[in-house]
Design an enzyme around this catalytic site. Structure first.
Site, PDB file in Angstrom:
ATOM      1  N   TYR A  26      30.368  38.485  47.270  1.00 21.76           N
ATOM      2  CA  TYR A  26      29.254  38.386  46.323  1.00 21.76           C
ATOM      3  C   TYR A  26      27.987  39.080  46.849  1.00 21.76           C
ATOM      4  CZ  TYR A  26      32.617  35.109  44.529  1.00 21.76           C
ATOM      5  OH  TYR A  26      33.784  34.552  44.068  1.00 21.76           O
ATOM      6  N   HIS A 103      29.862  37.674  35.816  1.00 22.30           N
ATOM      7  CA  HIS A 103      30.467  37.452  37.135  1.00 22.30           C
ATOM      8  C   HIS A 103      29.916  38.493  38.084  1.00 22.30           C
ATOM      9  CE1 HIS A 103      33.373  34.666  35.449  1.00 22.30           C
ATOM     10  NE2 HIS A 103      33.539  35.529  34.458  1.00 22.30           N
TER      11      HIS A 103
HETATM   12  C1  DHK Z   1      32.135  33.483  41.089  1.00 23.03           C
HETATM   13  C2  DHK Z   1      32.924  32.537  41.656  1.00 23.03           C
HETATM   14  O1  DHK Z   1      32.400  31.548  42.378  1.00 23.03           O
HETATM   15  C3  DHK Z   1      34.374  32.598  41.552  1.00 23.03           C
HETATM   16  O2  DHK Z   1      34.951  31.324  41.488  1.00 23.03           O
HETATM   17  C4  DHK Z   1      34.817  33.410  40.393  1.00 23.03           C
HETATM   18  C5  DHK Z   1      32.646  34.530  40.173  1.00 23.03           C
HETATM   19  C6  DHK Z   1      34.104  34.739  40.308  1.00 23.03           C
HETATM   20  C7  DHK Z   1      31.809  35.784  40.308  1.00 23.03           C
HETATM   21  O3  DHK Z   1      32.333  36.868  40.528  1.00 23.03           O
HETATM   22  O4  DHK Z   1      30.585  35.664  40.155  1.00 23.03           O
HETATM   23  O5  DHK Z   1      36.191  33.600  40.455  1.00 23.03           O
END
Ligand code: DHK
Length: 152
Positions: A26, A103
């Site tokens: 992320y 996402h």
């Molecule tokens: C964020 C999460 O915490 C995951 O559980 C998802 C999503 C994807 C994201 O890409 O922001 O699968």
């Protein structure tokens, strides 16, 4: 003069850990920094932003219900609940304005269990794989969709 539209931007479980996750899935930006980015972008779009995060499904359902009364549009990253929560889907289906599913990561590039989203059944559009830039794009999209729906 018409009032500034309000947008709820709801974040699900573990989103508060963005930037701290060692895998880097992320990105390196903290959740607090991402929130600030969204607040700055919302201000430039003349939106009033309610940016919230909860690790609890019922709290998210309560906020979606609250948004029915208070918001013209809604953005949601339901995180892990995206793939399991019919309760969140049902709450979203009761929301009348535009909904953007967001996402950080490209969920279709990841494990198969992330390929089916309940949220998508209620979403006007989806942004994924662009990190926090996608959040800004979601805000731009929701502002445009609200403006297009507003009576002239
Ligand atoms: C964020 C999460 O915490 C995951 O559980 C998802 C999503 C994807 C994201 O890409 O922001 O699968």
């Amino acid at each position: 003069m018409t009032a500034q539209p309000t947008v709820y931007f709801l974040n699900g479980p573990n989103a508060n850990l963005y930037g701290l996750d060692r895998s880097g899935t992320y990105g390196r930006e903290s959740f607090v920094a991402i929130k600030q980015r969204c607040e700055d972008h919302a201000a430039s779009l003349k939106l009033t932003l309610e940016f919230r995060q909860s690790n609890h499904e019922g709290v998210l359902v309560d906020w979606i219900q609250e948004a029915r009364e208070k918001a013209g549009g809604l953005i949601i990253n339901a995180a892990g609940l995206t793939y399991t929560s019919i309760a969140i889907l049902d709450a979203l289906l009761a929301f009348e304005g535009p909904i953007i599913e967001a996402h950080m990561s490209n969920i279709w590039k990841r494990e198969p269990f992330r390929h089916h989203s309940y949220v998508s059944r209620a979403a006007t559009g989806v942004v994924a794989g662009l990190g926090a830039l996608g959040y800004e794009l979601a805000l731009t999209a929701v502002a445009r969709l609200i403006a297009e729906q507003a009576p002239r």
